[in-house]
Design a protein around this motif. Structure first.
Motif, PDB file in Angstrom:
ATOM      1  N   HIS A  23       0.904  -0.762   0.066  1.00  0.00           N
ATOM      2  CA  HIS A  23      -0.348   0.156   0.264  1.00  0.00           C
ATOM      3  C   HIS A  23       1.066   1.214   0.109  1.00  0.00           C
ATOM      4  O   HIS A  23       1.853   1.170   0.448  1.00  0.00           O
ATOM      5  CB  HIS A  23      -1.115  -0.496   1.388  1.00  0.00           C
ATOM      6  CG  HIS A  23      -0.360  -0.297   2.219  1.00  0.00           C
ATOM      7  ND1 HIS A  23      -0.310  -1.399   2.935  1.00  0.00           N
ATOM      8  CD2 HIS A  23       0.043   0.949   3.241  1.00  0.00           C
ATOM      9  CE1 HIS A  23       0.715  -0.874   4.428  1.00  0.00           C
ATOM     10  NE2 HIS A  23       0.556   0.266   4.431  1.00  0.00           N
ATOM     11  N   THR A  24       0.606   2.041  -0.408  1.00  0.00           N
ATOM     12  CA  THR A  24       1.728   3.522  -0.663  1.00  0.00           C
ATOM     13  C   THR A  24       1.098   4.295   0.494  1.00  0.00           C
ATOM     14  O   THR A  24       0.398   5.156   0.835  1.00  0.00           O
ATOM     15  CB  THR A  24       0.250   4.222  -1.764  1.00  0.00           C
ATOM     16  OG1 THR A  24       0.339   3.659  -3.001  1.00  0.00           O
ATOM     17  CG2 THR A  24       1.467   5.749  -2.405  1.00  0.00           C
ATOM     18  N   HIS A  25       2.658   4.765   1.519  1.00  0.00           N
ATOM     19  CA  HIS A  25       2.410   5.798   2.547  1.00  0.00           C
ATOM     20  C   HIS A  25       2.790   7.017   1.216  1.00  0.00           C
ATOM     21  O   HIS A  25       4.127   6.794   0.561  1.00  0.00           O
ATOM     22  CB  HIS A  25       3.938   5.566   3.212  1.00  0.00           C
ATOM     23  CG  HIS A  25       3.394   3.702   4.321  1.00  0.00           C
ATOM     24  ND1 HIS A  25       2.868   4.270   5.392  1.00  0.00           N
ATOM     25  CD2 HIS A  25       4.094   3.120   4.248  1.00  0.00           C
ATOM     26  CE1 HIS A  25       2.167   3.335   5.951  1.00  0.00           C
ATOM     27  NE2 HIS A  25       2.777   2.319   5.402  1.00  0.00           N
ATOM     28  N   PRO A  62       0.654   3.636   8.701  1.00  0.00           N
ATOM     29  CA  PRO A  62       0.717   4.767   8.742  1.00  0.00           C
ATOM     30  C   PRO A  62       1.116   5.562   9.649  1.00  0.00           C
ATOM     31  O   PRO A  62       2.251   6.808   9.969  1.00  0.00           O
ATOM     32  CB  PRO A  62      -0.290   5.093   7.749  1.00  0.00           C
ATOM     33  CG  PRO A  62      -1.253   4.003   7.907  1.00  0.00           C
ATOM     34  CD  PRO A  62      -0.268   2.912   8.011  1.00  0.00           C
ATOM     35  N   VAL A  82      -2.410   7.261   2.950  1.00  0.00           N
ATOM     36  CA  VAL A  82      -2.142   5.863   2.759  1.00  0.00           C
ATOM     37  C   VAL A  82      -3.059   5.841   2.257  1.00  0.00           C
ATOM     38  O   VAL A  82      -4.322   6.145   2.420  1.00  0.00           O
ATOM     39  CB  VAL A  82      -1.385   4.637   3.858  1.00  0.00           C
ATOM     40  CG1 VAL A  82      -3.072   5.025   4.871  1.00  0.00           C
ATOM     41  CG2 VAL A  82      -1.370   3.567   2.674  1.00  0.00           C
ATOM     42  N   GLU A 127      -4.855  -4.343   2.133  1.00  0.00           N
ATOM     43  CA  GLU A 127      -4.038  -2.904   2.429  1.00  0.00           C
ATOM     44  C   GLU A 127      -4.482  -2.857   3.467  1.00  0.00           C
ATOM     45  O   GLU A 127      -4.142  -2.037   4.083  1.00  0.00           O
ATOM     46  CB  GLU A 127      -3.511  -2.600   1.137  1.00  0.00           C
ATOM     47  CG  GLU A 127      -3.022  -3.008  -0.306  1.00  0.00           C
ATOM     48  CD  GLU A 127      -2.590  -1.928  -0.908  1.00  0.00           C
ATOM     49  OE1 GLU A 127      -3.643  -1.113  -1.839  1.00  0.00           O
ATOM     50  OE2 GLU A 127      -2.048  -2.719  -2.672  1.00  0.00           O
ATOM     51  N   VAL A 160      -3.730  -1.186   7.946  1.00  0.00           N
ATOM     52  CA  VAL A 160      -4.127  -0.008   8.087  1.00  0.00           C
ATOM     53  C   VAL A 160      -4.780   0.168   9.473  1.00  0.00           C
ATOM     54  O   VAL A 160      -4.804   0.801  10.665  1.00  0.00           O
ATOM     55  CB  VAL A 160      -4.907   1.154   7.297  1.00  0.00           C
ATOM     56  CG1 VAL A 160      -5.020   2.204   7.480  1.00  0.00           C
ATOM     57  CG2 VAL A 160      -4.037   0.680   5.043  1.00  0.00           C
TER      58      VAL A 160
END
Length: 651
Positions: A210-212, A320, A333, A340, A344
């Motif tokens: 997943h995107t930080h 995050p 995120v 994903e 979180v």
């Protein structure tokens, strides 16, 4: 407008630290330099007036009568707000001079067509229709225009204090007329709001689960709307967060304010007491998974009947929230899959809420107060916000978190100080001495909890000669550590005086004289009851204390008639004593005022409630005290309660 001239009092907005901002560079000389100076001065005045106008709008949207509104009321810039039906809803004193000779309260609720500014009604309705900002020239002053800008619809959320209807409104502010540069074409008839600066496209890392990411720079609203929303939320935080010194209540207030303004889901999670991290640059931070206590949570109304339980949570090390706490910076995120999303959420309950609400963007913002991180604010957005969290959103969330963090830190410090005071009081308030074997004894102490700081309630038992036992109960005036310390001083002095084997009223007289010599000592009420089973009598004396109760197994509870003298520590003296029959199956109950006193009730009524109780006079004394507390003590104690019960043993 009858040839009225409108005052134009403009000044440069303060810069950082409260100092005036430095002037823009000016050309050295020449006609072009003078024209540019005039243009920039007009732009500065317009910008300053716009800031004041936003403050007025934020005060209105939050239903506030606080500092923001007072600033707008006193501003020299003319500011007003009209509702969706073109009626005046807010005007400051400077705007009254524009609208005509009328008081502010005479304009409120009146349609614009019925005032001196009726010619601007067409412009206002056009702004409401398409949202474009427009200027209306005033014939009375060619150098001044009224700028009308549409405000966003107010939130129709029952938790807010907004008193307006959920429809757009129009902000009106008096500004200098737009100036033309030499040789320029005619200005636009209806100049629109300035275009936002271009922002780079958001960047995603597709090689990670997943995107930080840094907060997206794509604006989620116009610059003016974002500025207005930030002011509105900050005003709400200043007024509504920290209404109590309870940590959970303060966190809940923060969560409620951020939903739905900043997201559809919000949680406020606090680091355990004593583990707040220093937010200074370069400071060491723990590398392990953070342990937090979720103390506040809120969901948007459309999410459904879901719950976010407030309990201890533990985030993964690469989550995050963990990254946010380590870096001290907001972290966004954007989970794309259910797996994903699972990384979180700290637990299954949170995951279920995120999944059901359709959360597609999560923002973690540190709560930093006095350069120490005390927790984190976690916000979730769904498909209704395709841009995720823009730069304006993050700035707003960070400002809101900074304001709320101070209130949370104050509540934490208060709770910690109260805990120390309570521990000190419990250490000082040791068990009373042992009575003679001819007397049965029980005692209870009930602290008030978080509603107020600890008090100075105390009790003591002193064994005397010839089978006599002196029972003592008292209450030092005031609360806090000082009251607890004074309580310990009273107990120690009482033991010293009681060892002289004086009658109760002379003990009070001597105790009063000794305490009054210390100017810093607080007064205290006190009741002495001398038990003498061999002579079958009680000898009672009071220094401003409530009368004891006599509980009988065969009859109703009654109060003993005791002459009351002044509280101890006053130096007045004048104490008397009285005797009552000591019956083996009757129990003498001594208590402090926290048991019966109520703010909204006369003390005689409260004491009547005590005598109306049918208590187990013949059973164990512990059961009797438990019954008294269950049936008479308030659910939320406003003061400490101390109880002392004694009964003669039968042979």
């Amino acid at each position: 407008m009858g040839g009225m001239r409108f005052p134009r009092r403009h000044r440069r907005a303060p810069g950082p630290g409260g100092a005036a901002s430095p002037p823009h560079p000016r050309p050295a000389a020449g006609h072009g330099a003078a024209a540019e100076t005039k243009i920039e001065a007009g732009a500065d005045a317009a910008r300053d007036a716009g800031v004041l106008a936003d403050i007025a709008a934020s005060a209105l949207l939050t239903g506030s009568a606080g500092p923001a509104r007072r600033i707008a009321d006193a501003a020299g810039t003319a500011i007003a707000v009209l509702d969706s039906e073109c009626r005046w809803r807010y005007v400051n004193a400077a705007f009254v001079r524009v609208a005509g000779p009328a008081a502010a309260d005479e304009l409120l609720g009146i349609p614009i067509e019925d005032t001196a500014l009726a010619a601007a009604a067409v412009v206002v309705r056009a702004v409401l229709a398409d949202g474009r900002t427009r200027d209306h020239a005033l014939a009375a002053d060619a150098g001044t225009v009224l700028r009308f800008r549409r405000l966003p619809a107010t939130a129709a959320d029952p938790r807010t204090t907004v008193s307006a209807s959920p429809h757009p409104a129009v902000l009106a502010v008096l500004l200098p007329a737009p100036q033309r540069q030499p040789g320029a074409d005619q200005p636009r008839e209806h100049p629109a709001d300035p275009e936002p600066h271009p922002h780079p496209a958001p960047h995603r890392r597709h090689d990670a689960e997943h995107t930080h990411a840094r907060p997206r720079d794509t604006p989620s609203a116009t610059t003016d709307d974002a500025h207005l929303r930030r002011l509105t939320l900050l005003a709400a935080v200043a007024e509504r967060v920290g209404s109590t010194l309870d940590v959970a209540a303060t966190c809940a207030e923060l969560a409620d304010i951020t939903v739905p303004a900043l997201g559809i889901v919000a949680t406020v999670e606090i680091l355990p007491a004593g583990t707040a991290e220093t937010a200074e640059h370069g400071s060491a931070r723990p590398a392990g998974p953070p342990h937090l206590q979720r103390s506040g949570a809120a969901l948007a109304a459309h999410v459904g009947p879901l719950e976010l339980p407030c309990h201890a949570v533990r985030y993964p090390r690469d989550s995050p929230v963990a990254v946010c706490l380590r870096s001290g910076e907001p972290v966004a995120v954007y989970p794309r899959t259910d797996e994903e999303l699972r990384s979180v959420a700290p637990d299954s309950a949170t995951l279920e809420v995120f999944r059901s609400a359709g959360v597609r963007a999560v923002l973690a913002v540190p709560l930093v107060a006095h350069r120490r991180t005390v927790g984190v604010l976690v916000l979730g957005r769904g498909g209704e916000s395709p841009g995720g969290f823009g730069a304006d959103d993050v700035r707003t969330a960070r400002d809101v978190a900074a304001g709320a963090a101070v209130a949370i830190d104050h509540a934490r410090r208060y709770t910690r100080a109260q805990g120390i005071a309570l521990e000190l009081q419990q250490a000082l308030l040791t068990e009373p001495g042992k009575p003679h074997t001819n007397l049965e004894l029980a005692w209870r102490y009930l602290p008030s909890g978080t509603a107020s700081v600890v008090g100075g309630d105390w009790y003591e038992v002193v064994r005397l000669s010839f089978g006599r036992t002196l029972l003592v109960i008292g209450d030092v005036m005031g609360h806090g550590v000082e009251a607890a310390v004074d309580m310990s001083n009273y107990r120690a002095t009482l033991r010293y005086v009681a060892a002289m084997d004086l009658p109760p009223h002379r003990i009070l007289r001597r105790l009063d004289a000794l305490i009054s010599e210390d100017d810093a000592a607080r007064p205290a009420t006190c009741l002495l009851a001398l038990a003498d089973p061999n002579r079958a009598r009680w000898t009672v004396s009071s220094a401003g204390h409530l009368p004891p109760a006599l509980v009988s197994a065969a009859g109703p509870t009654r109060l003993l008639d005791v002459p009351t003298g002044p509280p101890l520590g006053t130096g007045v003296g004048g104490y008397e004593q009285t005797t009552h029959e000591l019956v083996p199956d009757e129990t003498l109950l001594l208590y402090t005022d926290g048991l019966v006193e109520r703010r909204d009730q006369d003390i005689d009524v409260s004491l009547a409630g005590l005598t109306a109780l049918r208590l187990p006079g013949g059973g164990p004394l512990d059961a009797l005290l438990a019954s008294v507390l269950t049936r008479l003590a308030p659910h939320t104690a406003e003061d400490d309660i101390a109880l002392l019960a004694a009964r003669a043993r039968t042979r």
